[in-house]
Design a protein around this motif. Structure first.
Motif, PDB file in Angstrom:
ATOM      1  N   GLN A 149       0.819  -1.205   0.000  1.00  0.00           N
ATOM      2  CA  GLN A 149       0.000   0.000   0.000  1.00  0.00           C
ATOM      3  C   GLN A 149       0.856   1.261   0.000  1.00  0.00           C
ATOM      4  O   GLN A 149       0.335   2.353   0.176  1.00  0.00           O
ATOM      5  N   LYS A 168       2.743   4.365  -1.193  1.00  0.00           N
ATOM      6  CA  LYS A 168       2.741   5.311  -2.315  1.00  0.00           C
ATOM      7  C   LYS A 168       3.868   6.296  -2.046  1.00  0.00           C
ATOM      8  O   LYS A 168       3.809   7.099  -1.120  1.00  0.00           O
ATOM      9  N   TYR A 169       4.906   6.234  -2.849  1.00  0.00           N
ATOM     10  CA  TYR A 169       6.123   6.995  -2.625  1.00  0.00           C
ATOM     11  C   TYR A 169       5.848   8.495  -2.570  1.00  0.00           C
ATOM     12  O   TYR A 169       6.340   9.201  -1.707  1.00  0.00           O
ATOM     13  N   SER A 170       5.038   8.980  -3.483  1.00  0.00           N
ATOM     14  CA  SER A 170       4.801  10.421  -3.545  1.00  0.00           C
ATOM     15  C   SER A 170       3.968  10.927  -2.364  1.00  0.00           C
ATOM     16  O   SER A 170       3.962  12.125  -2.090  1.00  0.00           O
ATOM     17  N   HIS A 171       3.280  10.038  -1.678  1.00  0.00           N
ATOM     18  CA  HIS A 171       2.530  10.440  -0.488  1.00  0.00           C
ATOM     19  C   HIS A 171       3.481  10.828   0.640  1.00  0.00           C
ATOM     20  O   HIS A 171       3.261  11.811   1.348  1.00  0.00           O
ATOM     21  N   ASP A 218       5.950   6.356  -9.172  1.00  0.00           N
ATOM     22  CA  ASP A 218       4.561   6.605  -9.550  1.00  0.00           C
ATOM     23  C   ASP A 218       4.311   6.216 -10.996  1.00  0.00           C
ATOM     24  O   ASP A 218       3.226   5.741 -11.338  1.00  0.00           O
ATOM     25  N   THR A 241      -2.258   3.518  -9.630  1.00  0.00           N
ATOM     26  CA  THR A 241      -2.958   3.658  -8.365  1.00  0.00           C
ATOM     27  C   THR A 241      -4.364   3.127  -8.489  1.00  0.00           C
ATOM     28  O   THR A 241      -4.983   3.178  -9.537  1.00  0.00           O
ATOM     29  N   GLY A 254      -6.232   6.493  -4.200  1.00  0.00           N
ATOM     30  CA  GLY A 254      -4.814   6.810  -4.293  1.00  0.00           C
ATOM     31  C   GLY A 254      -3.906   5.752  -3.704  1.00  0.00           C
ATOM     32  O   GLY A 254      -2.720   5.938  -3.594  1.00  0.00           O
ATOM     33  N   CYS A 302      -1.858   2.249  -3.813  1.00  0.00           N
ATOM     34  CA  CYS A 302      -1.273   1.468  -4.884  1.00  0.00           C
ATOM     35  C   CYS A 302      -2.031   0.162  -5.057  1.00  0.00           C
ATOM     36  O   CYS A 302      -2.201  -0.600  -4.114  1.00  0.00           O
TER      37      CYS A 302
END
Length: 159
Positions: free
Chosen positions: A53, A55-58, A70, A75, A79, A81
């Motif tokens: 779950q 999400k690098y950009s989060h 991303d 996604t 949002g 993954c």
């Protein structure tokens, strides 16, 4: 398992995601309270990675790695993954090799690539994927089928 390190009196997180070593600098100074905060963030990141779950950009919106990961992972709803979706064995094998390359010596990697290229992909490359069912939450139709019992003679090694 990740770690918290220091560079220029600032803490940075060092962890692995999708087989890639990731190092992200924080704005926190090297103090005991900040180390505790960074450790909590790192534990949360590792838990999300385990649950697929993350999400690098989060967590790191201004990172160069965020754009790279991303683009790599689509996604799902909210949002989160959803994980890569594979239809064919060939697609799964390509991604699996990318994830595992760092774990093998070059000679092992060549051997595995040769086996896949000579035997697995020519025969099963265009087959719809069913073996990664557990990994990507796909319910396998074979899951409810029980194996046949095998009659075995009792072994008495000390008689």
């Amino acid at each position: 398992m990740g770690s918290i390190n220091v560079r220029n009196n600032k803490l940075y997180l060092d962890f692995r995601f999708k087989g890639v070593r990731c190092r992200e600098m924080t704005t926190l100074e090297d103090k005991a309270a900040n180390r505790i905060r960074a450790t909590a963030v790192l534990k949360r990141i590792e838990a999300e990675i385990q649950l697929n779950q993350f999400k690098y950009s989060h967590h790191f919106p201004n990172s160069k790695n965020a754009q790279k990961f991303d683009a790599y992972m689509p996604t799902g709803e909210g949002g989160v993954c959803a994980g890569p979706k594979y239809d064919l064995v060939r697609e799964f094998v390509e991604q699996w090799l990318l994830e595992r390359k760092a774990e093998w010596r070059p000679s092992q990697l060549r051997t595995i690539e040769d086996i896949l290229a000579l035997y697995v992909l020519p025969r099963f490359g265009d087959v719809v994927l069913n073996d990664a069912a557990e990994r990507y939450d796909f319910t396998s139709p074979w899951k409810s089928i029980k194996t046949l019992p095998v009659n075995r003679k009792p072994v008495h090694p000390f008689t």
